[in-house]
Scaffold this active site. Structure first.
Site, PDB file in Angstrom:
ATOM      1  N   LYS A   8       0.819  -1.212   0.000  1.00  0.00           N
ATOM      2  CA  LYS A   8       0.000   0.000   0.000  1.00  0.00           C
ATOM      3  C   LYS A   8       0.856   1.268   0.000  1.00  0.00           C
ATOM      4  O   LYS A   8       0.365   2.349  -0.309  1.00  0.00           O
ATOM      5  CB  LYS A   8      -0.976  -0.036   1.164  1.00  0.00           C
ATOM      6  CG  LYS A   8      -1.982  -1.177   0.981  1.00  0.00           C
ATOM      7  CD  LYS A   8      -3.273  -0.954   1.696  1.00  0.00           C
ATOM      8  CE  LYS A   8      -4.355  -1.919   1.233  1.00  0.00           C
ATOM      9  NZ  LYS A   8      -4.141  -3.296   1.679  1.00  0.00           N
TER      10      LYS A   8
HETATM   11  C1  LIG Z   1      -4.796  -4.393   1.207  1.00  0.00           C
HETATM   12  C2  LIG Z   1      -4.080  -5.688   1.184  1.00  0.00           C
HETATM   13  C3  LIG Z   1      -4.436  -6.733   0.306  1.00  0.00           C
HETATM   14  C4  LIG Z   1      -5.639  -6.658  -0.614  1.00  0.00           C
HETATM   15  O1  LIG Z   1      -5.483  -5.746  -1.654  1.00  0.00           O
HETATM   16  P1  LIG Z   1      -6.746  -5.210  -2.467  1.00  0.00           P
HETATM   17  O2  LIG Z   1      -6.233  -4.171  -3.370  1.00  0.00           O
HETATM   18  O3  LIG Z   1      -7.690  -4.668  -1.428  1.00  0.00           O
HETATM   19  O4  LIG Z   1      -7.344  -6.387  -3.185  1.00  0.00           O
HETATM   20  C5  LIG Z   1      -3.670  -7.887   0.303  1.00  0.00           C
HETATM   21  N1  LIG Z   1      -2.614  -8.024   1.137  1.00  0.00           N
HETATM   22  C6  LIG Z   1      -2.250  -7.053   1.992  1.00  0.00           C
HETATM   23  C7  LIG Z   1      -1.108  -7.296   2.888  1.00  0.00           C
HETATM   24  C8  LIG Z   1      -2.953  -5.844   2.048  1.00  0.00           C
HETATM   25  O5  LIG Z   1      -2.583  -4.897   2.905  1.00  0.00           O
END
Ligand SMILES: *Cc1c(COP(=O)(O)O)cnc(C)c1O
Length: 426
Positions: free
Chosen positions: A105
């Site tokens: 993220k």
């Molecule tokens: C947010 C997140 C996901 C999922 O990603 P999306 O874009 O919501 O499908 C998967 N793994 C981790 C560690 C995350 O923080």
């Protein structure tokens, strides 16, 4: 010049700058590009991730207000490595957790924060970013937006609903960031946020959001797909995407629509199985959220689904994307199996992807390279790791340094009046 429109109304049009600032379209839809640039990936530079990223982002945002910001924003935001780790000849892990908060993220949050900061610098505006978080979004957003001129962040999280490691990352003191610990659940936090957005008495506060409904996060999330194809020099990759809200998958699909050659995508989900079920049966409806070991993927009603449906008609969607569902038991055994076979410690989210990949290869595509997106560092989930490996992963310095750092958090009851008070006194 690229422009965007709402998934619910093609004539509701917005510029790149407006899209970043608003997050959600005014009619409640999500913004999608009205047309997608065609990019010849052979022309992209490969000297470094950053050089490639500048060229890709330029192709998307040229002639917009951001054109001249891109080079410096990419250099500042994406200043960490993006390694590809071979577990065997055809199984490659794309490690996306080397940013400051140790999850993928950071790519979206850091880039979006800087682009929005540049826009606010030009317009003289300011924004309050309000997010409810149960996992990695909060720390990535807090870290990405901290100290950016014109922006304040208010971050709500459920007391007791996040791991100790996650909480440490949320409440460390940061400029212009206010962490709020709600006596309640994640759903309480989301309800409070929605209530504030709908409250006319707070309409004077320039509220905005930064979860993956914001296109500003998806644009930079295309970059690592492109990087993997360029680095591996393989135009027939199956990308395995551990998925929850489907933002990451949507970014990969956007990259493909812009010309990135891929074999396809595998959406790897935990027990929150709406999307894999939908791919098999289009009558499937959203479910309620189920708690699992891969908690950042605990989403019963993925918001980016609406976007995917606009980007891909349903036949094409089923050609390009497969789904797999992985239980908590299978997540743990996958972590253990990969560790025993290769010595690699995968976090529970990545393990959902590894297990999904193993399954489709046994089903017959053993010769094709699978690139598994590794979405978080295992040290963010020490307890699950201990269950799987019998030991805790080594903490990267970024995490241990937080232990002695000053923290700041406000406790509130799950009542909208309390949140309103915080917002009006910013
Ligand atoms: C947010 C997140 C996901 C999922 O990603 P999306 O874009 O919501 O499908 C998967 N793994 C981790 C560690 C995350 O923080």
């Amino acid at each position: 010049m690229i422009s965007f429109c709402s998934t619910r109304n093609p004539s509701l049009v917005a510029s790149a700058g407006e899209v970043l600032e608003l997050g959600l379209a005014p009619d409640g839809g999500l913004f999608v590009p009205r047309s997608i640039p065609r990019i010849d990936i052979a022309t992209l530079p490969t000297a470094s991730f950053q050089e490639m990223s500048k060229a890709w982002m330029h192709a998307w945002l040229k002639d917009t207000e951001f054109e001249d910001d891109l080079a410096s924003v990419v250099e500042d935001a994406l200043d960490f490595p993006v390694p590809l780790v071979h577990l065997d000849e055809r199984t490659v892990v794309l490690e996306l957790f080397h940013g400051p908060t140790l999850s993928f993220k950071d790519f979206g949050a850091r880039t979006m924060a800087r682009l929005l900061g540049r826009r606010l610098g030009r317009t003289g505006g300011n924004r309050v970013i309000l997010v409810a978080t149960s996992g990695d979004t909060g720390s990535a957003v807090a870290d990405g937006f901290a100290g950016i001129e014109g922006i304040r962040v208010v971050l709500l999280y459920p007391g007791g609903g996040v791991s100790e490691t996650q909480e440490r990352q949320l409440i460390v003191e940061r400029p212009n960031v206010q962490a709020v610990r709600v006596k309640g659940t994640f759903d309480d936090c989301q309800r409070l946020v929605k209530g504030v957005f709908a409250d006319p008495s707070l309409s004077g506060i320039p509220l905005s959001t930064a979860n993956s409904i914001n296109m500003g996060r998806l644009l930079p999330q295309m970059l690592y797909y492109v990087w993997a194809v360029k680095t591996l020099q393989d135009n027939d990759i199956e990308f395995v995407v551990p998925s929850g809200n489907l933002g990451n998958l949507t970014a990969g699909v956007m990259a493909h629509l812009a010309g990135l050659p891929v074999h396809g995508f595998l959406a790897a989900h935990n027990a929150n199985d709406f999307f894999p079920s939908f791919l098999l049966d289009s009558d499937k409806k959203f479910g309620s959220t189920i708690q699992t070991l891969s908690n950042a993927m605990d989403v019963g009603a993925p918001s980016n689904f609406e976007r995917l449906q606009v980007l891909l008609e349903s036949k094409r969607m089923r050609q390009l994307i497969q789904g797999e569902v992985v239980s908590d038991e299978e997540t743990l055994s996958s972590m253990r199996r990969v560790f025993e076979e290769t010595g690699y410690m995968a976090d529970p989210h990545t393990a959902v992807g590894l297990e999904a990949s193993r399954r489709i290869r046994e089903g017959g595509n053993a010769k094709r390279t699978n690139v598994i997106l590794s979405t978080a560092h295992p040290a963010k989930f020490p307890d699950v790791c201990e269950r799987a490996f019998g030991q805790r992963p080594e903490e990267p310095p970024r995490l241990s340094e937080l232990k002695g750092a000053p923290t700041k958090v406000t406790d509130i009851e799950p009542e909208s009046g309390h949140l309103a008070e915080i917002l009006t006194s910013l």
